[in-house]
Design a protein around this motif. Sequence first.
Motif, PDB file in Angstrom:
ATOM      1  N   SER A 164      90.074   0.711  89.657  1.00 50.51           N
ATOM      2  CA  SER A 164      89.940   0.218  91.038  1.00 50.51           C
ATOM      3  C   SER A 164      88.583  -0.440  91.282  1.00 50.51           C
ATOM      4  N   LEU A 165      88.148  -1.257  90.325  1.00 41.29           N
ATOM      5  CA  LEU A 165      86.871  -1.954  90.471  1.00 41.29           C
ATOM      6  C   LEU A 165      87.075  -3.203  91.333  1.00 41.29           C
ATOM      7  N   PRO A 166      86.324  -3.360  92.404  1.00 38.29           N
ATOM      8  CA  PRO A 166      86.553  -4.470  93.340  1.00 38.29           C
ATOM      9  C   PRO A 166      85.878  -5.773  92.914  1.00 38.29           C
ATOM     10  N   PHE A 167      86.237  -6.261  91.732  1.00 39.86           N
ATOM     11  CA  PHE A 167      85.654  -7.502  91.238  1.00 39.86           C
ATOM     12  C   PHE A 167      86.293  -8.710  91.919  1.00 39.86           C
ATOM     13  N   ASP A 168      85.478  -9.742  92.098  1.00 40.70           N
ATOM     14  CA  ASP A 168      85.976 -11.042  92.542  1.00 40.70           C
ATOM     15  C   ASP A 168      86.332 -11.927  91.359  1.00 40.70           C
ATOM     16  N   PRO A 212      82.470   3.424  95.341  1.00 39.18           N
ATOM     17  CA  PRO A 212      81.804   3.362  96.648  1.00 39.18           C
ATOM     18  C   PRO A 212      80.633   2.376  96.670  1.00 39.18           C
ATOM     19  N   GLY A 213      79.861   2.352  95.581  1.00 39.09           N
ATOM     20  CA  GLY A 213      78.731   1.430  95.521  1.00 39.09           C
ATOM     21  C   GLY A 213      79.168  -0.016  95.471  1.00 39.09           C
ATOM     22  N   LEU A 214      80.166  -0.316  94.648  1.00 34.66           N
ATOM     23  CA  LEU A 214      80.639  -1.696  94.527  1.00 34.66           C
ATOM     24  C   LEU A 214      81.300  -2.180  95.811  1.00 34.66           C
ATOM     25  N   GLU A 215      81.988  -1.298  96.491  1.00 38.81           N
ATOM     26  CA  GLU A 215      82.611  -1.705  97.754  1.00 38.81           C
ATOM     27  C   GLU A 215      81.557  -2.114  98.775  1.00 38.81           C
TER      28      GLU A 215
END
Length: 238
Positions: A142-146, A112-115
Amino acid sequence: MSVSKVQTLIFDTFGTLVDWRTSIVDDLSRWGAKNGVVLDWAAFADEWKTAYRPGMDAVNSGKRAWVPVRQIYREKLDEMLPQYGLDNVSENDRHFINEVWYRLNAWPDTVPGLERLAKKYVLSSFSNSDFLGMALMTKHASLPFDAIITAENVRKFKPDPSMYEMAVELMGQGNPERIMLVAAHNYDLAHARKHGMATAFIARPTEYGPEQKTDIRAEQEWDIVVASAEQLAQELGC
């Protein structure tokens, strides 16, 4: 240090974003139940982890040629299994057990924080993992890394200066003030600060279990000190 110029957040992952100890205990407990193996998996994980820093230091000092951290863990695993009465574990199972390091679950606040942070900043890993391992764990958790950057990029481990120099070059185009390192480990932040980056400490006082002795709290006046990734997002206006 002002964080107004920060464009990219780079994250330590093991311990900061994922709960490696609980994940390993739960995962191997399931494997044990399936295979009729009863162990103190918390003690197993703790002993296994002891190979981490000495193995990396040997590479950084030149005493050993480059090996990825998965190899360091595999060597320790092969050493430990007979000590736990598991010397007959098959190669397939040894591989499965060793790959648990890339089946780690995120702390509840991480995604939630990374999103929220991803709406404003470029997000990247900054890990001692190997590249494939980080890709696998990013997908699993499910880490939203670029982007993904790891020790394998420079074939050295943190805190070798080449790791931080690489981050500045790749993620800041040579401008360290554009980067903030987010980590639960004070040593990592200290080296990032030496290289001109902004710093954010996320407290993970149970990373090593209930008797953790280090990194309980921020040991310097980092630019931001928080208790969760969601609080970091709030501090950065996300």
